[in-house]
Design a protein around this motif. Structure first.
Motif, PDB file in Angstrom:
ATOM      1  N   ARG A  51       0.803  -1.226   0.000  1.00  0.00           N
ATOM      2  CA  ARG A  51       0.000   0.000   0.000  1.00  0.00           C
ATOM      3  C   ARG A  51       0.832   1.271   0.000  1.00  0.00           C
ATOM      4  O   ARG A  51       1.918   1.315   0.558  1.00  0.00           O
ATOM      5  CB  ARG A  51      -0.947  -0.008   1.195  1.00  0.00           C
ATOM      6  CG  ARG A  51      -1.989  -1.117   1.059  1.00  0.00           C
ATOM      7  CD  ARG A  51      -2.914  -1.162   2.219  1.00  0.00           C
ATOM      8  NE  ARG A  51      -3.710   0.068   2.271  1.00  0.00           N
ATOM      9  CZ  ARG A  51      -4.532   0.346   3.250  1.00  0.00           C
ATOM     10  NH1 ARG A  51      -4.680  -0.472   4.252  1.00  0.00           N
ATOM     11  NH2 ARG A  51      -5.220   1.469   3.240  1.00  0.00           N
ATOM     12  N   ILE A  79      -7.693  -0.723  -0.573  1.00  0.00           N
ATOM     13  CA  ILE A  79      -7.020   0.535  -0.951  1.00  0.00           C
ATOM     14  C   ILE A  79      -7.993   1.653  -1.322  1.00  0.00           C
ATOM     15  O   ILE A  79      -7.584   2.699  -1.807  1.00  0.00           O
ATOM     16  CB  ILE A  79      -6.030   0.300  -2.117  1.00  0.00           C
ATOM     17  CG1 ILE A  79      -6.757  -0.255  -3.351  1.00  0.00           C
ATOM     18  CG2 ILE A  79      -4.889  -0.590  -1.678  1.00  0.00           C
ATOM     19  CD1 ILE A  79      -5.905  -0.315  -4.606  1.00  0.00           C
ATOM     20  N   THR A  82      -7.254   5.425  -0.512  1.00  0.00           N
ATOM     21  CA  THR A  82      -5.959   5.994  -0.900  1.00  0.00           C
ATOM     22  C   THR A  82      -6.155   7.332  -1.607  1.00  0.00           C
ATOM     23  O   THR A  82      -7.026   7.467  -2.463  1.00  0.00           O
ATOM     24  CB  THR A  82      -5.212   5.019  -1.838  1.00  0.00           C
ATOM     25  OG1 THR A  82      -5.114   3.745  -1.202  1.00  0.00           O
ATOM     26  CG2 THR A  82      -3.818   5.538  -2.178  1.00  0.00           C
TER      27      THR A  82
END
Length: 129
Positions: A51, A79, A82
């Protein structure tokens, strides 16, 4: 005030020269952990396994464009949150609108000055040191 050196970045652009220019700009700002990929498909797999805090992605790419990449990131449980900044050579209203609908954090039109990229990143993370 986050330290730029603590933020992991993934740069995604099918043009090698653009990836190198963005990398240099980020290094000048103080970023140290910068990864890059030539395709959104590769980048998606990479950021799922390792990540990052920030994705800077071009819009116009073969196979999976920046909007499809953004949609895949936002739809992923791992994710999905993000920070995502879209780069494009076009300020086409429809693209900007669609990116906003998909949850892009910010948008940069190419060509851009290094200060403009820093400002877009700081709008999301706060002032960097």
């Amino acid at each position: 005030m986050p330290a730029a050196s603590a933020i992991k970045v993934m740069v995604v652009d099918d043009q090698t020269s653009m990836r190198a220019m963005i990398r240099r700009t980020l290094q000048d700002i103080g970023f140290r952990d910068i990864r890059d990929k030539a395709s959104a498909v590769e980048a998606f797999d990479s950021v799922r396994q390792d990540r990052v805090h920030l994705i800077i992605s071009d819009y116009n790419m073969p196979d999976m464009d920046g909007l499809q990449f953004l949609q895949a990131v936002r739809g992923d449980a791992v994710i999905g949150k993000t920070v995502f900044i879209m780069l494009t050579g076009s300020s086409e209203k429809a693209v900007v609108q669609r990116a906003a609908e998909l949850g892009v954090n910010n948008y940069v039109v190419k060509p851009f000055a290094p200060a403009a990229l820093k400002e877009k990143i700081e709008r999301v993370f706060g002032e960097l040191n």
